[in-house]
Design a protein around this motif. Structure first.
Motif, PDB file in Angstrom:
ATOM      1  N   HIS A 207     -17.037 -33.563 -59.202  1.00 34.90           N
ATOM      2  CA  HIS A 207     -18.434 -33.425 -58.823  1.00 34.90           C
ATOM      3  C   HIS A 207     -18.690 -32.033 -58.244  1.00 34.90           C
ATOM      4  O   HIS A 207     -17.850 -31.447 -57.567  1.00 34.90           O
ATOM      5  N   THR A 208     -19.890 -31.496 -58.524  1.00 32.08           N
ATOM      6  CA  THR A 208     -20.224 -30.153 -58.053  1.00 32.08           C
ATOM      7  C   THR A 208     -20.489 -30.101 -56.553  1.00 32.08           C
ATOM      8  O   THR A 208     -20.404 -29.033 -55.945  1.00 32.08           O
ATOM      9  N   ASN A 209     -20.793 -31.245 -55.952  1.00 28.64           N
ATOM     10  CA  ASN A 209     -21.040 -31.290 -54.514  1.00 28.64           C
ATOM     11  C   ASN A 209     -19.736 -31.048 -53.757  1.00 28.64           C
ATOM     12  O   ASN A 209     -18.725 -31.705 -54.003  1.00 28.64           O
ATOM     13  N   ARG A 213     -15.634 -32.852 -53.433  1.00 28.54           N
ATOM     14  CA  ARG A 213     -14.460 -32.139 -53.940  1.00 28.54           C
ATOM     15  C   ARG A 213     -13.463 -31.982 -52.805  1.00 28.54           C
ATOM     16  O   ARG A 213     -13.600 -31.102 -51.955  1.00 28.54           O
TER      17      ARG A 213
END
Length: 274
Positions: A207-209, A213
């Motif tokens: 996930h980009t959040n 991460r």
């Protein structure tokens, strides 16, 4: 307390190995099937009876909750956030890795495996046995999944994927060597499509959040990838999750595809001779 209107029937015989109970303690008798008989002198208002009833209710509630519990695999296939290092998913990837090892080594010319044996081993990658896809740590049976491969399709070894059962290849598709399909979510390739060497198709990523991460504890999220009929995917291309490449599209070698491609469109440099 026993009712005075009904006479108390004495047991037919007492097992010789059963010790005599203490005065005032209820005598437990075994039934025909070995189960314990009911105790008629148990007071429902006693602490022992209430504790037993509470434990029984708690067991029923926990069993009901376990039957409705969602697995990480269910979240993964639906495209929700999931833990890729869930023990059940790790076991399934290990199963697929072993099947891939057998397939890739059988395609080596030194092994001498026939084309029929190679196809059988490839089927083990795409369609795992029921025992490896229905079990889960919580005891909840997941629906069996299986990939597919159309007539005339060719998949050249070496090949890599995560699970196998999320890959669907149409008729007369050509998948060249050294391709890698991250099939956490479904990957569908339409008929007559050509996939060049070393193409990577990603159906899931971390996930980009930043909050999601966290190294090995990161949560992933995926989207299905669809490549329609008569497409050309050049060598060393990378396709992102959720991309749909429509019919007849041309992707030049080395391109990174992040958005949908319209029908008969192209991305990258197209040679003059085409």
């Amino acid at each position: 307390q026993p009712n005075a209107d009904y006479p108390v029937v004495a047991p037919l015989r007492e097992p010789p190995y059963m010790p005599h109970s203490k005065p005032g303690a209820p005598l437990v008798q075994g039934g025909i099937d070995g189960r314990l008989g009911p105790t008629n002198n148990m007071d429902a208002s006693s602490p022992q009876a209430q504790a037993r009833m509470a434990l029984n209710i708690e067991h029923q509630l926990s069993a009901h909750a376990a039957s409705n519990e969602e697995t990480e695999k269910d979240r993964m296939i639906r495209g929700e956030l999931y833990q890729p290092f869930d023990i059940h998913l790790v076991e399934e990837r290990a199963r697929c890795k072993a099947a891939l090892w057998r397939f890739n080594n059988a395609c080596n010319g030194i092994s001498g495996a026939s084309a029929k044996e190679q196809n059988r081993l490839l089927k083990e990658v795409l369609v795992p046995p029921p025992s490896s896809t229905t079990g889960s740590p919580s005891g909840v049976a997941s629906p069996r999944l299986g990939g597919s491969m159309g007539q005339g399709a060719i998949l050249v070894a070496p090949f890599e994927c995560h699970y196998g059962y999320n890959i669907h290849i149409g008729e007369d598709v050509m998948v060249s060597e050294s391709c890698r399909f991250v099939d956490d979510c479904p990957i569908t390739i339409g008929a007559h499509t050509w996939i060049g060497p070393a193409v990577t198709i990603l159906s899931s990523m971390a996930h980009t959040n930043m909050q999601e991460r966290k190294g090995s504890q990161s949560r992933y999220q995926g989207r299905a990838v669809t490549i329609e009929e008569d497409c050309y995917i050049g060598a060393n291309c990378t396709i992102y999750p959720g991309v749909r490449i429509r019919r007849g599209a041309y992707i030049a070698p080395g391109e990174v595809v992040k958005t949908d491609i319209v029908a008969y469109g192209f991305q990258g440099f197209k040679p003059n001779y085409m």
